[in-house]
Enzyme design. Structure first.
Site, short mmCIF file in Angstrom:
data_model
loop_
_atom_site.label_atom_id
_atom_site.label_comp_id
_atom_site.label_asym_id
_atom_site.label_seq_id
_atom_site.Cartn_x
_atom_site.Cartn_y
_atom_site.Cartn_z
CB SER A 114 -0.94 -0.01 1.46
OG SER A 114 -1.42 1.26 1.30
CD GLN B 107 -3.15 1.55 -2.70
OE1 GLN B 107 -2.29 1.40 -1.80
NE2 GLN B 107 -3.76 2.41 -3.16
CE1 TYR C 272 -6.19 4.72 -1.84
CE2 TYR C 272 -4.51 4.42 -0.59
CZ TYR C 272 -5.78 3.91 -0.96
OH TYR C 272 -6.50 3.11 -0.35
CB THR D 283 -6.70 2.47 -4.96
OG1 THR D 283 -5.95 1.23 -4.85
CG2 THR D 283 -8.19 2.24 -4.20
CE LYS E 160 -7.30 -3.45 -3.64
NZ LYS E 160 -8.01 -2.31 -2.89
CB SER F 129 -11.79 -4.45 -5.22
OG SER F 129 -11.66 -3.99 -3.87
CG HIS G 143 -11.14 0.33 -0.19
ND1 HIS G 143 -10.36 1.03 -1.27
CD2 HIS G 143 -10.38 0.46 0.71
CE1 HIS G 143 -9.38 1.67 -0.74
NE2 HIS G 143 -9.35 1.05 0.52
NE ARG H 118 -10.62 -0.69 5.05
CZ ARG H 118 -10.23 -0.76 6.50
NH1 ARG H 118 -11.16 -1.54 7.26
NH2 ARG H 118 -9.45 0.10 6.85
CG ASP I 12 -10.22 -6.93 -2.98
OD1 ASP I 12 -11.29 -6.67 -2.93
OD2 ASP I 12 -9.28 -6.27 -3.17
N GLY I 13 -12.36 -9.31 -1.86
CA GLY I 13 -13.64 -9.08 -0.99
C GLY I 13 -14.41 -10.02 -0.43
N GLY I 14 -14.20 -10.79 0.80
CA GLY I 14 -14.68 -11.57 1.50
C GLY I 14 -14.12 -13.11 1.38
NE ARG J 129 -12.06 -6.08 6.96
CZ ARG J 129 -12.71 -5.77 5.77
NH1 ARG J 129 -12.75 -6.40 4.96
NH2 ARG J 129 -13.25 -4.61 5.71
C1 LIG Z 1 -7.40 -2.47 7.11
C2 LIG Z 1 -7.49 -2.37 5.65
C3 LIG Z 1 -6.77 -1.59 4.90
C4 LIG Z 1 -6.79 -1.36 3.48
N1 LIG Z 1 -5.94 -0.54 2.86
C5 LIG Z 1 -5.88 -0.38 1.45
C6 LIG Z 1 -5.01 0.41 0.61
O1 LIG Z 1 -4.15 1.27 1.25
N2 LIG Z 1 -5.08 0.66 -0.50
C7 LIG Z 1 -5.98 -0.26 -1.20
O2 LIG Z 1 -6.08 0.17 -2.29
N3 LIG Z 1 -7.02 -0.99 -0.63
C8 LIG Z 1 -6.89 -0.94 0.63
N4 LIG Z 1 -7.94 -1.95 1.42
C9 LIG Z 1 -8.73 -2.91 0.49
C10 LIG Z 1 -8.05 -4.12 0.27
O3 LIG Z 1 -6.85 -3.89 -0.64
C11 LIG Z 1 -8.79 -5.07 -0.30
O4 LIG Z 1 -9.70 -4.62 -1.48
C12 LIG Z 1 -9.85 -5.80 0.84
O5 LIG Z 1 -9.32 -5.86 1.97
C13 LIG Z 1 -10.32 -7.13 0.36
O6 LIG Z 1 -11.21 -7.55 1.02
P1 LIG Z 1 -11.25 -8.63 2.24
O7 LIG Z 1 -10.33 -7.82 3.51
O8 LIG Z 1 -12.40 -9.18 2.59
O9 LIG Z 1 -10.05 -9.87 1.85
C14 LIG Z 1 -7.60 -2.13 2.85
C15 LIG Z 1 -8.44 -3.16 3.53
C16 LIG Z 1 -8.34 -3.25 4.80
C17 LIG Z 1 -9.35 -4.13 5.31
#
Ligand SMILES: Cc1cc2nc3c(=O)[nH]c(=O)nc-3n(C[C@H](O)[C@H](O)[C@H](O)COP(=O)(O)O)c2cc1C
Length: 369
Positions: free
Chosen positions: A108, A130, A132, A158, A236, A258, A260, A263, A291-293, A315
């Site tokens: 990140s 990754q 920003y 992202t 992403k 994704s 994210h 979030r 990604d995601g779950g 996670r």
């Molecule tokens: C604590 C946390 C921090 C994250 N930080 C970033 C980040 O800095 N940049 C980004 O593109 N995605 C970030 N994400 C999103 C993740 O890259 C990813 O899309 C997501 O965690 C996938 O879902 P999962 O946690 O259910 O596997 C973050 C997610 C979490 C949970």
């Protein structure tokens, strides 16, 4: 590390006991009501696997490729910020675990380990960076130059974060990065990176992002990025076929479906539901990741059947780090490898290419019969 941890949800439960509240809430949370957070997982369960038998699965092979690089498994590590809150080695431990399994690791922008530190500690990891985009474009172009110089093989831009979503627990906690940690890709005080160590009354990370990230981005900025780098660009955060096509037209080499980790904006579709739309729109012209779950081998199997080339995990790796640093992160990846291999063998697939679209079906199909 506790030897009774045999699946990702065991790691998750254990991590909940071990992490301080500030960090646990930051890692765990989704946006507002967390409906999409729950749905990311539940939607995966709405797809069933249609196994096929008597297809000789004695020699299993999980290898695939991503952007032309060979990997041992069709899943990799998504970028998650500030991993040193989970384990002292933070992102370095994740990168090492990725190298041990033989897969890609994504660092990140807002990591607690720097671009160069990762290379020094884990030179053999297949590394993505990754990105920003900051209001001050020089900040971003410097990161790009450093990632190129350090041998990262792709930039993951992202696109879903003009600002950060409202994560209520972080607001309640007035989340800040603990004072002994810093955003390691930024050296000096004048780039305001230490804003994340403070809270002006709400979530310190949201305040940081609001003051520094550029919310005025458009597709022209993807073209700008393309002009300043020769690295392949992965977009992403895409959730629609329309944006996937715009991304491909803007020169992306891959589209990463994704939300994210649920979030950003609550109420968007779970990733696995958005995946088929994106796969269909791109029609094989571009690699698609998701990604995601995803937290089990069967989850990954389903995403591959729906057309993902690679599944990324956020996670699950944080839970691994919290339970056992590099060893914990490695264990999580190893468990997923074994579970995916088992899912493949028991469904009649010896190789990744054998996992075809007709091997998954919506749960509703059976209630209609
Ligand atoms: C604590 C946390 C921090 C994250 N930080 C970033 C980040 O800095 N940049 C980004 O593109 N995605 C970030 N994400 C999103 C993740 O890259 C990813 O899309 C997501 O965690 C996938 O879902 P999962 O946690 O259910 O596997 C973050 C997610 C979490 C949970």
């Amino acid at each position: 590390m506790n030897s009774k941890l045999v699946c990702v949800s065991d790691f998750e439960k254990e991590a909940h006991k071990l992490l301080p509240q500030n960090a646990l809430d930051y890692y765990r949370s989704g946006a507002t009501q967390e409906i999409t957070l729950q749905e990311n997982k539940e939607a995966i369960n709405r797809w069933y696997i249609r196994p096929r038998f008597l297809r000789d699965v004695s020699n299993r092979n999980l290898k695939t490729s991503i952007l032309g690089h060979k990997v041992n498994v069709p899943f990799g590590i998504a970028p998650t910020a500030m991993q040193k809150m989970a384990a002292p080695e933070g992102e370095n431990a994740s990168a090492k675990a990725a190298a041990r399994i033989g897969t890609a690791f994504t660092l990140s922008t807002i990591a607690t380990s720097s671009i160069e530190e990762i290379v020094a500690n884990s030179p053999n990891t297949l590394r993505f960076f990754q990105l920003y985009i900051y209001k001050d474009r020089n900040v971003t172009s410097n990161l790009v130059k450093r990632a190129e110089a350090a041998g990262y093989t792709a930039l993951v831009l992202t696109v879903d974060a003009p600002e950060f979503g409202i994560r209520r627990a972080d607001v309640r906690n007035k989340f800040t990065l603990p004072p002994h940690l810093r955003m390691a890709n930024f050296q000096t005080d004048d780039d305001k990176s230490n804003l994340v160590n403070k809270s002006a009354g709400g979530s310190g990370i949201n305040e940081y992002v609001k003051s520094l990230f550029d919310p005025s981005l458009t597709w022209n900025d993807v073209k700008w990025l393309k002009r300043i780098t020769n690295l392949p660009i992965v977009l992403k955060g895409i959730l629609t076929g329309e944006d996937a096509i715009l991304g491909q037209n803007a020169g992306a080499s891959a589209i990463w479906v994704s939300n994210h980790g649920a979030r950003q904006v609550d109420g968007v579709p779970p990733s696995i539901e958005a995946l088929p739309e994106v796969v269909k729109a791109l029609n094989g012209q571009c690699e698609v990741y998701v990604d995601g779950g995803f937290s089990q081998g069967t989850d990954i199997f389903k995403a591959l059947a729906l057309g993902a080339k690679m599944v990324f995990l956020g996670r699950p790796l944080l839970w691994g780090l919290a339970c056992g640093g590099e060893e914990g992160a490695y264990k999580v990846l190893e468990i997923l490898q074994k579970e995916l291999e088992s899912a493949m063998a028991l469904s009649g697939c010896a190789t990744i290419d054998d996992i075809s679209q007709d091997m998954v079906i919506r749960k509703e199909h059976y209630s209609r019969l």
